[in-house]
Design an enzyme around this catalytic site. Sequence first.
Site, mmCIF file in Angstrom:
data_model
loop_
_atom_site.group_PDB
_atom_site.id
_atom_site.type_symbol
_atom_site.label_atom_id
_atom_site.label_comp_id
_atom_site.label_asym_id
_atom_site.label_seq_id
_atom_site.Cartn_x
_atom_site.Cartn_y
_atom_site.Cartn_z
ATOM 1 N N HIS A 172 52.263 18.830 54.302
ATOM 2 C CA HIS A 172 50.759 19.033 54.624
ATOM 3 C C HIS A 172 50.151 17.938 55.827
ATOM 4 O O HIS A 172 51.044 16.913 55.969
ATOM 5 C CB HIS A 172 49.920 18.559 53.383
ATOM 6 C CG HIS A 172 50.217 19.647 52.168
ATOM 7 N ND1 HIS A 172 50.902 19.672 51.308
ATOM 8 C CD2 HIS A 172 49.350 20.632 51.823
ATOM 9 C CE1 HIS A 172 50.997 20.741 50.520
ATOM 10 N NE2 HIS A 172 49.998 21.273 51.068
ATOM 11 N N HIS A 207 56.362 26.963 54.678
ATOM 12 C CA HIS A 207 55.801 25.778 54.144
ATOM 13 C C HIS A 207 56.672 24.661 54.858
ATOM 14 O O HIS A 207 57.650 24.776 54.383
ATOM 15 C CB HIS A 207 55.669 26.102 52.538
ATOM 16 C CG HIS A 207 54.964 24.576 52.158
ATOM 17 N ND1 HIS A 207 53.679 24.279 52.213
ATOM 18 C CD2 HIS A 207 55.574 23.473 51.626
ATOM 19 C CE1 HIS A 207 53.332 23.147 51.632
ATOM 20 N NE2 HIS A 207 54.471 22.451 51.283
ATOM 21 N N CYS A 210 52.940 15.105 56.767
ATOM 22 C CA CYS A 210 53.771 14.712 55.643
ATOM 23 C C CYS A 210 54.576 16.067 55.308
ATOM 24 O O CYS A 210 54.104 16.965 54.749
ATOM 25 C CB CYS A 210 52.845 14.134 54.484
ATOM 26 S SG CYS A 210 53.645 13.563 53.185
ATOM 27 N N CYS A 262 53.779 7.247 51.761
ATOM 28 C CA CYS A 262 53.620 8.185 50.855
ATOM 29 C C CYS A 262 54.948 8.938 50.310
ATOM 30 O O CYS A 262 54.669 9.751 49.406
ATOM 31 C CB CYS A 262 53.009 9.456 51.856
ATOM 32 S SG CYS A 262 54.146 10.307 53.044
ATOM 33 N N ARG A 320 48.678 12.472 59.900
ATOM 34 C CA ARG A 320 50.095 12.461 59.225
ATOM 35 C C ARG A 320 50.565 13.599 58.755
ATOM 36 O O ARG A 320 49.958 14.125 57.816
ATOM 37 C CB ARG A 320 49.874 11.383 57.923
ATOM 38 C CG ARG A 320 51.226 11.431 57.133
ATOM 39 C CD ARG A 320 50.901 10.188 56.040
ATOM 40 N NE ARG A 320 49.916 10.419 55.322
ATOM 41 C CZ ARG A 320 49.814 10.858 54.227
ATOM 42 N NH1 ARG A 320 51.011 11.303 53.459
ATOM 43 N NH2 ARG A 320 48.725 10.892 53.591
ATOM 44 N N ASP A 360 45.241 10.347 57.898
ATOM 45 C CA ASP A 360 45.324 8.725 57.798
ATOM 46 C C ASP A 360 46.715 8.196 58.473
ATOM 47 O O ASP A 360 47.442 7.332 57.898
ATOM 48 C CB ASP A 360 45.276 8.562 56.301
ATOM 49 C CG ASP A 360 46.609 9.147 55.707
ATOM 50 O OD1 ASP A 360 47.400 9.866 56.144
ATOM 51 O OD2 ASP A 360 46.606 8.918 54.374
#
Length: 161
Positions: free
Chosen positions: A127, A124, A141, A87, A139, A131
């Site tokens: 996300h 933050h 990410c 990713c 995951r 998957d």
Amino acid sequence: MQVAFSQSNSFQTNNPYYSRTDTTVLKVSNAVWKKILSKELYQVAREAATERAFTGAYYKHNAKGTYYCAVCGNGLFLSTAKFASTCGWPSFYEPLRKKSVMYKKDESHQMIRTEVLCGRCGSHLGHLFDDGPPPTGKRFCMNSISLHFEPLATSTKLGVF
């Protein structure tokens, strides 16, 4: 918003809220955070910007240790939960502990996603997607700039392991 950031260490030494042991939830205004954090870290952590894919310091990072919130020092992920993902961002299949992170529905950019926030300061981080690998299939990410890494030798002295 996707932004290119420098690879400088996002760890802030002038941050009075940074602690590896205090788990008290912080209530600090964005005005205060803006004075303490670097411009790049503030954009990601407090305004939910995103690093460009494949550019973060921890994307291909394989050292053993612990990843902490770069804003407040909250323990987030162990390197043993990190996995190689295509990713473009560092990915983990589980947080360090249940309250390490919080979740929020994100409907920005004409998508519906789950935003991952620091459980202590609400910054933050990235996300969450469904998957990832076993055992969780998740995951996480994350943006590298939102993380501060401590190698295993240092982490062990802090009692994390």
